[in-house]
Design an enzyme around this catalytic site. Structure first.
Site, PDB file in Angstrom:
ATOM      1  N   TYR A 187       0.920  -0.864  -0.028  1.00  0.00           N
ATOM      2  CA  TYR A 187      -0.432   0.075   0.240  1.00  0.00           C
ATOM      3  C   TYR A 187       0.921   1.400   0.111  1.00  0.00           C
ATOM      4  O   TYR A 187       1.787   0.816   0.204  1.00  0.00           O
ATOM      5  CB  TYR A 187      -1.024   0.026   1.315  1.00  0.00           C
ATOM      6  N   LYS A 228       6.031  -1.334   1.356  1.00  0.00           N
ATOM      7  CA  LYS A 228       4.879  -1.089   2.211  1.00  0.00           C
ATOM      8  C   LYS A 228       3.815  -1.876   2.498  1.00  0.00           C
ATOM      9  O   LYS A 228       2.736  -2.027   1.331  1.00  0.00           O
ATOM     10  CB  LYS A 228       5.060   0.252   1.903  1.00  0.00           C
ATOM     11  N   GLU A 285      12.675   2.657  13.835  1.00  0.00           N
ATOM     12  CA  GLU A 285      12.198   3.853  13.604  1.00  0.00           C
ATOM     13  C   GLU A 285      10.994   3.786  14.497  1.00  0.00           C
ATOM     14  O   GLU A 285      10.916   3.236  15.434  1.00  0.00           O
ATOM     15  CB  GLU A 285      11.162   3.263  12.372  1.00  0.00           C
ATOM     16  N   LEU A 298      10.926   1.586   6.859  1.00  0.00           N
ATOM     17  CA  LEU A 298      10.122   1.979   5.513  1.00  0.00           C
ATOM     18  C   LEU A 298      10.826   3.263   4.711  1.00  0.00           C
ATOM     19  O   LEU A 298      11.547   4.158   6.103  1.00  0.00           O
ATOM     20  CB  LEU A 298       9.137   2.336   6.435  1.00  0.00           C
TER      21      LEU A 298
HETATM   22  N1  PMP Z   1       7.377   3.839   8.655  1.00  0.00           N
HETATM   23  C1  PMP Z   1       6.648   2.635   8.863  1.00  0.00           C
HETATM   24  C2  PMP Z   1       6.713   1.524   9.856  1.00  0.00           C
HETATM   25  C3  PMP Z   1       5.599   3.858   9.070  1.00  0.00           C
HETATM   26  O1  PMP Z   1       4.325   3.095   8.288  1.00  0.00           O
HETATM   27  C4  PMP Z   1       5.079   5.395   8.332  1.00  0.00           C
HETATM   28  C5  PMP Z   1       4.009   6.212   7.470  1.00  0.00           C
HETATM   29  N2  PMP Z   1       3.288   4.914   7.437  1.00  0.00           N
HETATM   30  C6  PMP Z   1       6.639   6.243   8.248  1.00  0.00           C
HETATM   31  C7  PMP Z   1       8.030   4.967   8.308  1.00  0.00           C
HETATM   32  C8  PMP Z   1       6.851   7.555   7.600  1.00  0.00           C
HETATM   33  O2  PMP Z   1       6.540   7.290   5.911  1.00  0.00           O
HETATM   34  P1  PMP Z   1       5.682   8.827   5.079  1.00  0.00           P
HETATM   35  O3  PMP Z   1       6.618   9.750   5.849  1.00  0.00           O
HETATM   36  O4  PMP Z   1       6.094   8.017   3.880  1.00  0.00           O
HETATM   37  O5  PMP Z   1       4.718   8.607   5.606  1.00  0.00           O
END
Ligand code: PMP
Length: 287
Positions: free
Chosen positions: A30, A144, A176, A200
């Site tokens: 996603y 993702k 993270e 991610l």
């Molecule tokens: N890490 C994880 C596990 C996440 O779910 C998200 C947000 N969906 C992020 C980092 C941040 O990514 P982004 O800045 O692209 O929203």
């Protein structure tokens, strides 16, 4: 209005078969894309990451970038509000239950939009509490994937203790957040872990590093130990829907003086400026 497999329909009328591999195995990926003033933010980067996720699960991209853009423009127009967040979801499709990839089936493609509710000003002024937990997810956190059970359980730990986020540690190092990337600040240097299969690759993470570079904020992308995390002057989380938020306590212990610091204030100001410029059709890069 949502998009499901070629049709735009009200969400109440959207159904998928129970044998969809997304439902059975969590076999899909996603994306979440923020929309400001009806314009998707950093669309090219999000579509690139989507391609990376699809490659990671060996699923052919059902659309070209132009086709995605066209679908997203239609979904944005069919939904209320200038600020939205788009959710794109692709599964391997519907097939008799068997772990191995089925041959010759079409993927399920779903897009919805919801109002984008960025954090209230009050939380940016006070900062938010977070907890820590061992990162017990799989070894491909760069994908993702829709199979989010570990993230769900880890995030619920934060909710259970009245915290905003769970900050994850793997073998003594910061990875993270359960649904965000994490930065720290120490002696006015911004620090964040390097991209790897353990996190991610956040789009907001990239924007923050570009802003640091553009505004001559000293930064280092390197491994961060648990000790460094706990003794940081500031801790920040970033995500597309939460933007940049100051974390002011970890496991009930104050970070620095327990208030949002200068690094947060600067970066947040630059981020809001950058958003405004790109929404007026300015440069795509933060520099
Ligand atoms: N890490 C994880 C596990 C996440 O779910 C998200 C947000 N969906 C992020 C980092 C941040 O990514 P982004 O800045 O692209 O929203």
């Amino acid at each position: 209005m949502i998009y499901l497999n070629g049709k735009f329909v009200p969400i109440e009328q959207a159904y998928i078969p129970v044998l969809d591999r997304g439902f059975i195995f969590g076999d899909g990926v996603y994306e979440v894309i923020p929309v400001y003033s009806r314009k998707p933010f950093r669309l090219a980067n999000h579509l690139q990451r989507l391609q990376h996720s699809l490659d990671g699960i060996r699923l052919k991209n059902p659309h070209t970038d132009e086709q995605w853009q066209d679908l997203l423009v239609q979904i944005i127009a069919a939904n209320e509000g200038d600020d939205q967040y788009l959710y794109l979801h692709i599964t391997r499709g519907v097939a008799k239950r068997d772990h191995a990839f089925p041959a010759g089936i079409a993927p399920t493609v779903f897009i919805m939009s919801n109002p984008l509710l960025t954090p209230p000003q009050e939380l940016l002024l006070t900062g938010v509490p977070a907890i820590t937990a061992q990162d017990n997810r799989w070894g491909r956190c760069d994908i993702k994937a829709i199979s989010l059970l570990p993230n769900v359980l880890l995030r619920q730990l934060a909710v259970d203790s009245g915290a905003m986020e769970t900050v994850l540690l793997r073998e003594g190092f910061l990875t993270e957040g359960a649904a965000s990337n994490i930065f720290i600040s120490k002696n006015n240097v911004l620090l964040t872990p390097p991209k790897s299969h353990l996190m991610l690759p956040g789009i907001t993470y990239d924007v923050v590093l570009e802003l640091a570079q553009a505004h001559a904020i000293p930064y280092e992308v390197r491994a961060i130990s648990e000790e460094e995390l706990r003794t940081a002057d500031e801790v920040l989380l970033t995500s597309s829907t939460k933007e940049i938020m100051p974390i002011v306590s970890l496991d009930g212990k104050l970070i620095g003086d327990g208030k949002p610091g200068l690094m947060f204030k600067q970066l947040n100001q630059f981020y809001q400026q950058y958003k405004a410029v790109t929404m007026r059709g300015g440069n795509a890069a933060a520099v």
